[in-house]
Design an enzyme around this catalytic site. Structure first.
Site, short mmCIF file in Angstrom:
data_model
loop_
_atom_site.label_atom_id
_atom_site.label_comp_id
_atom_site.label_asym_id
_atom_site.label_seq_id
_atom_site.Cartn_x
_atom_site.Cartn_y
_atom_site.Cartn_z
N ASP A 165 10.37 -4.04 1.05
CA ASP A 165 9.48 -4.87 0.24
C ASP A 165 10.26 -5.77 -0.73
OD1 ASP A 165 7.07 -5.75 -0.95
OD2 ASP A 165 7.16 -4.17 -2.46
N GLU A 418 13.02 6.29 0.56
CA GLU A 418 11.86 6.53 1.40
C GLU A 418 12.16 6.59 2.89
OE1 GLU A 418 8.73 3.80 0.31
OE2 GLU A 418 8.41 4.81 -1.60
N TYR A 474 2.29 6.79 -6.00
CA TYR A 474 1.39 5.70 -6.42
C TYR A 474 -0.06 6.16 -6.48
CZ TYR A 474 5.40 2.61 -6.01
OH TYR A 474 6.62 2.00 -6.19
N GLU A 512 9.57 6.37 -8.68
CA GLU A 512 8.72 5.16 -8.67
C GLU A 512 7.31 5.56 -9.00
OE1 GLU A 512 8.83 2.67 -5.18
OE2 GLU A 512 11.02 2.69 -5.12
C1 BDP Z 1 7.45 1.76 -2.62
C2 BDP Z 1 8.65 1.11 -1.96
C3 BDP Z 1 9.06 -0.18 -2.67
C4 BDP Z 1 7.89 -1.07 -2.93
C5 BDP Z 1 6.89 -0.27 -3.73
C6 BDP Z 1 5.67 -1.11 -4.03
O1 BDP Z 1 9.73 2.02 -2.04
O2 BDP Z 1 10.02 -0.86 -1.89
O3 BDP Z 1 8.28 -2.24 -3.64
O4 BDP Z 1 6.47 0.83 -2.96
O5 BDP Z 1 4.74 -1.05 -3.25
O6 BDP Z 1 6.86 2.72 -1.82
O7 BDP Z 1 5.66 -1.80 -5.02
#
Ligand code: BDP
Length: 607
Positions: A165, A418, A474, A512
């Site tokens: 991404d 990941e 997330y 993250e």
């Molecule tokens: C994560 C990925 C990352 C993305 C992020 C996102 O590791 O590369 O930029 O999600 O969605 O799962 O912002």
């Protein structure tokens, strides 16, 4: 081809930074070599080095260009350097480069975020101009890092599709330096520390390219320039009493001076700054100099407007100022090795770094962040490309560790982002990667990979390999977002129960967590993409983290908004930044500042 030590000037060494305007030409047919562009480019345009060319042009074809492209520069080598060992050091050529000096092939390197050197000894003319031509290629493949593929569009143009991404910025993204060192020289050195009371034992080893009849010395100076201790020999141990340790509040650096001497004559001299510190995991704690530390900070890209992924020291300085302002003490250098300048600044500013190799996209998808949350399976580690990819992964990991092993700021290595660890084949793959990383690092730093959302405790096949668990999660964004956000908190907590049962005692870092936020969009009540929602989302995550004693670090995704490829998931890039791409704060920056400034270094550990 080894990159050698970070280039410095000393009484025996010379460096010329070749940053500036070079000649540049795209080679869409891939015919440059046949047509002898190795001896000069037929119709070049201008191009700064360092730069990633994409955002400098105004037309789409140039911006998205995929394939071979060439750089050219005239190089003058002084006559006085005839008896020296000369090389060109590329700090990064994304993603692979072939270097020609005066028309003859002098080196090839793959791995776009790591330095390499090309020897000039046999090809260069002294006291007159020389021609450097570099063919760079930015295609993505399943057996290369970062992982992706390259397709040919109906109009014949190539297009890189990363399984990741971020925009595929490429080119000579970091400086190129002409380096002159004596023929007999120091090749490398490494340091390791043991602490006793207020004294540090500094174990060192030095590599030379010549051993007979010469003596190698090491001297340690404090920050005032006072000689503290010294020794002779390629290996040994020095004791520093009343040691001033490097830490996040006081990143104290000693100066290490290495010399090869022949009687009174200094054959070679290399000087570096290094912090004396230890970092280890005991139980569920991260210990910096035997004291608990809680990681507060960011996943961070190298990305900014116009400069793209190229080194921009002004942006870098601003970023460190913002990190200090907000109370961060750490970053993860997602998703590739960041520049040596970043690491050196982190050493000086006291920012801890989880240092990552470019092993990103290890799941066959062009939208990995999305597919990841959908639980799709691609059997990535059972592909026929895996053995080749493995070799490259291994060698780039070793190159990274060799480059950064003496940096005090580096507290851990992240061996992949990941990867598809829900796949059985991932286990033997990563067993070998982990053991090689451990073996390569003289300081035996902790190892981890970041785990994808679907690699839950019941599904991940590799978590035990990690010295600490890194979760990219997330809840409240990709799942249970918006009006369902109240469910996110419980689901997140449930996942922790799974980790507690599966893995006893290791620390967990949330590597993250984040929510896309359009700076300036305000909504009451908060809705997804508004600044209010980002605040609510972060507060929710923090409640979860604070309820979990094993969580010993939080690194928000992402420090600043950054550019990605185009698609329905992204609006002019990824907007999960706490700062805008222009490095101004969103509302969430104040929320984090308030939290982080109030969390003590040893948060969650008993005093
Ligand atoms: C994560 C990925 C990352 C993305 C992020 C996102 O590791 O590369 O930029 O999600 O969605 O799962 O912002």
């Amino acid at each position: 081809m080894s990159a050698g030590l970070y280039p410095i000037q000393s009484i025996t060494r010379r460096v010329v930074d070749l940053s500036g305007i070079w000649n540049f030409q795209f080679d869409p047919e891939g015919t440059g070599k046949k047509e002898k562009w190795t001896h000069g480019l037929p119709s070049p345009t201008t191009m700064p080095v360092p730069s990633s060319f994409a955002d400098l042009f105004t037309d789409k074809e140039s911006k998205e260009y995929t394939g071979d492209f060439w750089y050219e520069k005239e190089l003058f080598i002084p006559k006085e350097w005839e008896n020296m060992d000369l090389s060109l050091r590329f700090e990064a050529a994304a993603h692979r480069a072939t270097v020609y000096i005066n028309g003859s092939k002098s080196g090839f390197h793959e791995g776009g975020f790591l330095p390499f050197s090309v020897s000039l000894n046999k090809t260069v003319k002294f006291g007159e101009p020389n021609l450097v031509c570099v063919k760079v290629n930015n295609e993505l493949f399943e057996d290369c890092l970062p992982v992706g593929r390259t397709v040919t569009l109906a109009d014949g143009r190539k297009m890189a599709k990363g399984y990741f991404d971020f925009f595929n910025y490429s080119g000579l993204i970091r400086p190129v330096k002409l380096v002159a060192v004596p023929k007999k020289h120091i090749v490398d050195y490494s340091l390791n520390y043991v602490l006793f009371d207020n004294c540090a034992e500094v174990n060192y080893s030095i590599t030379n390219n010549y051993k007979n009849g010469i003596v190698t010395t090491i001297e340690i100076y404090d920050a005032t320039g006072r000689l503290i201790t010294s020794s002779e020999g390629l290996e040994g141990s020095l004791s520093v009493s009343n040691v001033k340790l490097w830490d996040v509040n006081n990143p104290y650096l000693y100066t290490f001076r290495f010399r090869i001497v022949d009687g009174d004559f200094v054959v070679d001299e290399y000087i570096d700054q290094a912090g004396i510190r230890t970092f280890e995991i005991v139980g569920s704690e991260f210990l910096l100099n035997n004291k608990p530390v809680y990681l507060k900070g960011f996943g961070k890209h190298e990305d900014s407007d116009i400069s793209g992924r190229s080194l921009n020291l002004n942006v870098l300085k601003r970023d460190f100022e913002l990190m200090k302002w907000i109370g961060a003490n750490s970053i993860r250098s997602a998703y590739y090795p960041h520049s040596e300048e970043t690491l050196r600044l982190a050493d000086r500013e006291g920012i801890l770094v989880i240092n990552e190799v470019a092993a990103v996209g290890m799941m066959a998808s062009t939208l990995n962040f999305f597919d990841a949350s959908q639980g799709s399976q691609t059997r990535f580690f059972a592909k026929e490309t895996t053995p080749k990819l493995f070799e490259k992964h291994l060698s780039q990991l070793e190159e990274l560790i060799r480059r950064d092993k003496n940096r005090a700021c580096v507290i851990a290595w992240c061996v992949a982002n990941e990867p598809e660890t829900t796949d059985d084949e991932a286990r033997p793959y990563f067993e070998k990667i982990f053991s090689k990383a451990k073996e390569s690092d003289p300081q035996k730093r902790p190892l981890t990979f970041t785990s994808l959302m679907t690699a839950t405790p019941d599904k991940c096949k590799c978590a035990e390999l990690c010295d600490f668990i890194s979760l990219n999660r997330y809840y409240g964004w990709y799942v249970f977002g918006g009006n369902e956000v109240m469910m996110a908190e419980n689901v997140f907590k449930q996942e922790f129960q799974g980790w507690t049962m599966r893995i006893q005692e290791k620390p967990i870092v949330i590597a993250e967590y984040g929510a896309d936020t359009n700076a300036g969009t305000h909504k009451l009540p908060g809705v997804m993409w508004s600044e209010e929602y980002q605040d609510e989302y972060l507060s929710l995550c923090h409640r979860v983290f604070d309820s979990q004693p094993r969580v010993r670090g939080e690194q928000v995704w992402v420090f600043a908004d950054f550019m990605t490829g185009e698609g329905i998931m992204r609006v002019d890039g990824n907007k999960k930044g706490i700062f805008t791409r222009n490095r101004q704060p969103k509302a969430a920056a104040f929320l984090l500042k308030n939290r982080w400034k109030n969390l003590r270094d040893g948060f969650k550990s008993e005093e």
